[in-house]
Write a protein that holds these residues in place. Sequence first.
Motif, PDB file in Angstrom:
ATOM      1  N   ALA A 456     -52.151 -35.890  92.400  1.00  0.00           N
ATOM      2  CA  ALA A 456     -52.955 -36.249  93.567  1.00  0.00           C
ATOM      3  C   ALA A 456     -52.109 -36.870  94.676  1.00  0.00           C
ATOM      4  CB  ALA A 456     -54.072 -37.206  93.157  1.00  0.00           C
ATOM      5  N   GLY A 457     -51.143 -37.697  94.297  1.00  0.00           N
ATOM      6  CA  GLY A 457     -50.289 -38.332  95.304  1.00  0.00           C
ATOM      7  C   GLY A 457     -49.474 -37.305  96.079  1.00  0.00           C
ATOM      8  N   THR A 458     -48.900 -36.343  95.351  1.00  0.00           N
ATOM      9  CA  THR A 458     -48.134 -35.272  96.002  1.00  0.00           C
ATOM     10  C   THR A 458     -49.035 -34.440  96.904  1.00  0.00           C
ATOM     11  OG1 THR A 458     -46.557 -35.148  94.172  1.00  0.00           O
ATOM     12  CG2 THR A 458     -46.732 -33.220  95.597  1.00  0.00           C
ATOM     13  N   TYR A 459     -50.257 -34.199  96.466  1.00  0.00           N
ATOM     14  CA  TYR A 459     -51.207 -33.428  97.275  1.00  0.00           C
ATOM     15  C   TYR A 459     -51.488 -34.130  98.600  1.00  0.00           C
ATOM     16  CZ  TYR A 459     -55.597 -31.145  98.598  1.00  0.00           C
ATOM     17  OH  TYR A 459     -56.583 -30.481  99.275  1.00  0.00           O
ATOM     18  N   GLN A 460     -51.735 -35.446  98.534  1.00  0.00           N
ATOM     19  CA  GLN A 460     -51.986 -36.200  99.769  1.00  0.00           C
ATOM     20  C   GLN A 460     -50.735 -36.218 100.661  1.00  0.00           C
ATOM     21  OE1 GLN A 460     -54.911 -37.310 100.819  1.00  0.00           O
ATOM     22  NE2 GLN A 460     -55.828 -36.462  98.946  1.00  0.00           N
ATOM     23  N   HIS A 490     -44.844 -26.811  99.647  1.00  0.00           N
ATOM     24  CA  HIS A 490     -43.410 -27.076  99.455  1.00  0.00           C
ATOM     25  C   HIS A 490     -43.121 -27.894  98.201  1.00  0.00           C
ATOM     26  CE1 HIS A 490     -44.409 -31.010 101.232  1.00  0.00           C
ATOM     27  NE2 HIS A 490     -43.238 -31.445 100.803  1.00  0.00           N
ATOM     28  N   ASP A 491     -44.080 -28.701  97.743  1.00  0.00           N
ATOM     29  CA  ASP A 491     -43.845 -29.585  96.598  1.00  0.00           C
ATOM     30  C   ASP A 491     -44.650 -29.197  95.357  1.00  0.00           C
ATOM     31  OD1 ASP A 491     -41.853 -31.336  97.257  1.00  0.00           O
ATOM     32  OD2 ASP A 491     -43.161 -32.880  98.073  1.00  0.00           O
ATOM     33  N   VAL A 492     -45.068 -27.928  95.232  1.00  0.00           N
ATOM     34  CA  VAL A 492     -45.899 -27.551  94.079  1.00  0.00           C
ATOM     35  C   VAL A 492     -45.142 -27.702  92.762  1.00  0.00           C
ATOM     36  CG1 VAL A 492     -47.403 -25.963  95.336  1.00  0.00           C
ATOM     37  CG2 VAL A 492     -45.260 -25.117  94.378  1.00  0.00           C
ATOM     38  N   GLY A 493     -43.813 -27.756  92.806  1.00  0.00           N
ATOM     39  CA  GLY A 493     -43.036 -27.924  91.579  1.00  0.00           C
ATOM     40  C   GLY A 493     -43.283 -29.256  90.897  1.00  0.00           C
ATOM     41  N   LYS A 494     -43.833 -30.220  91.627  1.00  0.00           N
ATOM     42  CA  LYS A 494     -44.087 -31.544  91.037  1.00  0.00           C
ATOM     43  C   LYS A 494     -45.271 -31.528  90.081  1.00  0.00           C
ATOM     44  CE  LYS A 494     -42.033 -34.103  94.899  1.00  0.00           C
ATOM     45  NZ  LYS A 494     -42.222 -35.128  95.964  1.00  0.00           N
ATOM     46  N   VAL A 529     -37.718 -28.305  92.541  1.00  0.00           N
ATOM     47  CA  VAL A 529     -37.473 -27.165  93.423  1.00  0.00           C
ATOM     48  C   VAL A 529     -37.500 -25.866  92.619  1.00  0.00           C
ATOM     49  CG1 VAL A 529     -35.788 -26.038  94.911  1.00  0.00           C
ATOM     50  CG2 VAL A 529     -36.203 -28.497  95.128  1.00  0.00           C
ATOM     51  N   THR A 530     -36.708 -25.805  91.561  1.00  0.00           N
ATOM     52  CA  THR A 530     -36.663 -24.572  90.756  1.00  0.00           C
ATOM     53  C   THR A 530     -37.992 -24.340  90.034  1.00  0.00           C
ATOM     54  OG1 THR A 530     -35.660 -25.867  88.961  1.00  0.00           O
ATOM     55  CG2 THR A 530     -34.176 -24.660  90.436  1.00  0.00           C
ATOM     56  N   GLU A 531     -38.615 -25.443  89.575  1.00  0.00           N
ATOM     57  CA  GLU A 531     -39.914 -25.283  88.923  1.00  0.00           C
ATOM     58  C   GLU A 531     -40.973 -24.843  89.928  1.00  0.00           C
ATOM     59  OE1 GLU A 531     -40.422 -29.066  87.077  1.00  0.00           O
ATOM     60  OE2 GLU A 531     -39.386 -28.466  85.227  1.00  0.00           O
ATOM     61  N   GLY A 532     -40.826 -25.310  91.156  1.00  0.00           N
ATOM     62  CA  GLY A 532     -41.756 -24.886  92.213  1.00  0.00           C
ATOM     63  C   GLY A 532     -41.667 -23.394  92.462  1.00  0.00           C
ATOM     64  N   VAL A 533     -40.455 -22.855  92.447  1.00  0.00           N
ATOM     65  CA  VAL A 533     -40.275 -21.419  92.638  1.00  0.00           C
ATOM     66  C   VAL A 533     -40.957 -20.650  91.501  1.00  0.00           C
ATOM     67  CG1 VAL A 533     -38.581 -19.550  92.696  1.00  0.00           C
ATOM     68  CG2 VAL A 533     -38.143 -21.681  93.953  1.00  0.00           C
TER      69      VAL A 533
END
Length: 667
Positions: A456-460, A490-494, A529-533
């Motif tokens: 949730a924090g990354t989403y905000q 950009h931060d979906v890997g988190k 980053v790599t996990e986001g890809v």
Amino acid sequence: MERIRFPKHIRVYLPLVLLFVILLLMMPRAGNFRYDYKKGSPWMYDELVTRFDFPVQKSAAEIEADKQQVIDSQIPYYQRDDQSKEAVLRAVSSLQPAALSQVVKSALKSIYAKGLCDSLDRKVSVVVVQDRGKDVKKPASEVYGFTSARRMLRAQLVSQFGLEADSLYAAASLDRYLIPNLHYDLQRSQAELQRALDNIATTSGVIYSGDRIVSPGEIITAESQKILDSYQAEFNDNYGYEGNPVFLWIGNSLVALILVFLLFFVILYTNADIFDSPNRYLYLLTTFLLVNVCLFSVNMAGHPQWLYSVPFSLAAQFLMAFFRKRVVLPVYLISLFPLFFVHNGVELFLIWATAGIFNIFSFAYMSKGWRQFLNAICTFLVAAIVYMAIHLVSDGTLNYEYSNLARLLLGSVLAVAAYPLIFLFERIFLLVSSNRLDDLCDTNAPLLQLLAHQAAGTYQHSLQVMNMAEMAARAIGADVSLTRAGALYHDVGKIQNPPCFVENQMAGNEDYHKGLPFEESAKEIIRHVTEGVTIAEKYGLPKVLINFIQTHHGTSTVGYFYGKYIENGGDAVLKGEFSYPGPKPHSVEETLVMICDSVEAASRTLRKFTDENIRSLVDSIVDGKISEGQFTESELSLMQLRIVKEEICDYLRQSHHARVIYPKIKN
């Protein structure tokens, strides 16, 4: 001055060669009539003397008037049927008194001798009666209709019986004996009418070789325009190009080559990166080619007037879905250049160039849902205004060819009907349209829902980055849809390890990195980053958004843990273990997301959001990126960077403004 670097890969030039060949093959094999003229305008060329005999074609209005005259003078045809006559005379023989029978029979014989028609228009002056296989033409006054036959029969009764005639007529119901023996032949009448219409002359004279048609400066009248139109039609149909055919091929080759060169240099100067994206490059060339295929096909079919209904402005919309305005505008205008080689080419070019330019700027506001129909109406109005303006200047009247206005309306409507093809092209060329980017920005999108639930924090944080980057993108004219989508994802890997990141740490997991070596903590951070890809590919995100995931940190270091590592005696040689894999941002949009991502995260450390603190924070972030060399491959200019910094400062001031302290109310 920046040096232009020409692409060296052969795959850039092979499509251009193919485009050149196709354009050359589509170009007309005969020379075009090289004069352009309008009624009411002066003749702008040398004296025109015809080199061959040609008939003067009647105008459409003249032919229509001739047709109406034939229709008005149509001769009806009748078939004689004497069987009805004999039956009627036998019936009359039984009338009483006998004197009445004799008078009526004598009158009917006279009527039938001339003929009694079942339908007779008294406006007709001549009729044709078919009797025993022969056509007999006679004046219409020499045959009877019902009214004239009744009048003649009454007159005979009056002459014989005087005042008793009317009562005898009514008592004997003599109208029932007026049975026609001439029947209207509809089939023959229509056949003769059609034959007469087919024989109407379409010419009104002949202009002979050596005759002067028009002189320099002479005002084009309706009559001289008719002669010029006839001359042009004869020239195109039977004469055309009169020079050496080799020269025609050379000329067509040069024109096709010029178009290809112009297109190549427009791409080179506006956005050379298109050459590095084969799909986008081929799509652009295909759109350019489709415009010319439509143009040449309609012209070669011999119906240049239908070029008013070809939805050329649709090409501008197709390009706007995947390219920036600075690329779309010149490419679109170049694609219309071949219009100069058709009749009324200047007029057509101005109309569709203006309509296309309007579409380029209306696309952002009227490209979805019912607004596409509004866009079609506005496009038609723009095209119609240009059309009327040209004719006001050239003709000085409001007597337009309204059929052309109807064709412009059809072309505008066709643009709406054909717009869904953009989604087909998107799939064929594996591109991402602005419509798809807008759909991906919907917060109900599956991956965004997962991000909101898992981190949730990354989403905000991503929402704040999106708002900040969008504001900056609008200010410098960047692609807003792409910037918004890139910021959101950009931060979906988190999602894979939310507690590893400070914005997701809550009570109980705030010490995630406690006890971990600094190198290990850095690896955990960098891994997003790599996990986001990997996650993006799993959910089918387009490559253009995956680029944001890879570039939003560039090749910078994980500053906090690298600083702690150095403070604790770490070896600077191992800096690579604390650095993101990159690559560095290239597009303006990727650079905006990098800046806004860092600024938004760092802004959470500020205690007071004064103008001085905000500006100092933004300057330090941007200067740090510059010193690390993160912008060395970016398209973002220094002027744009200054604007972006101001927009980010304004955003932080607005989002962190002071609030009024409400007084406490005692009960």
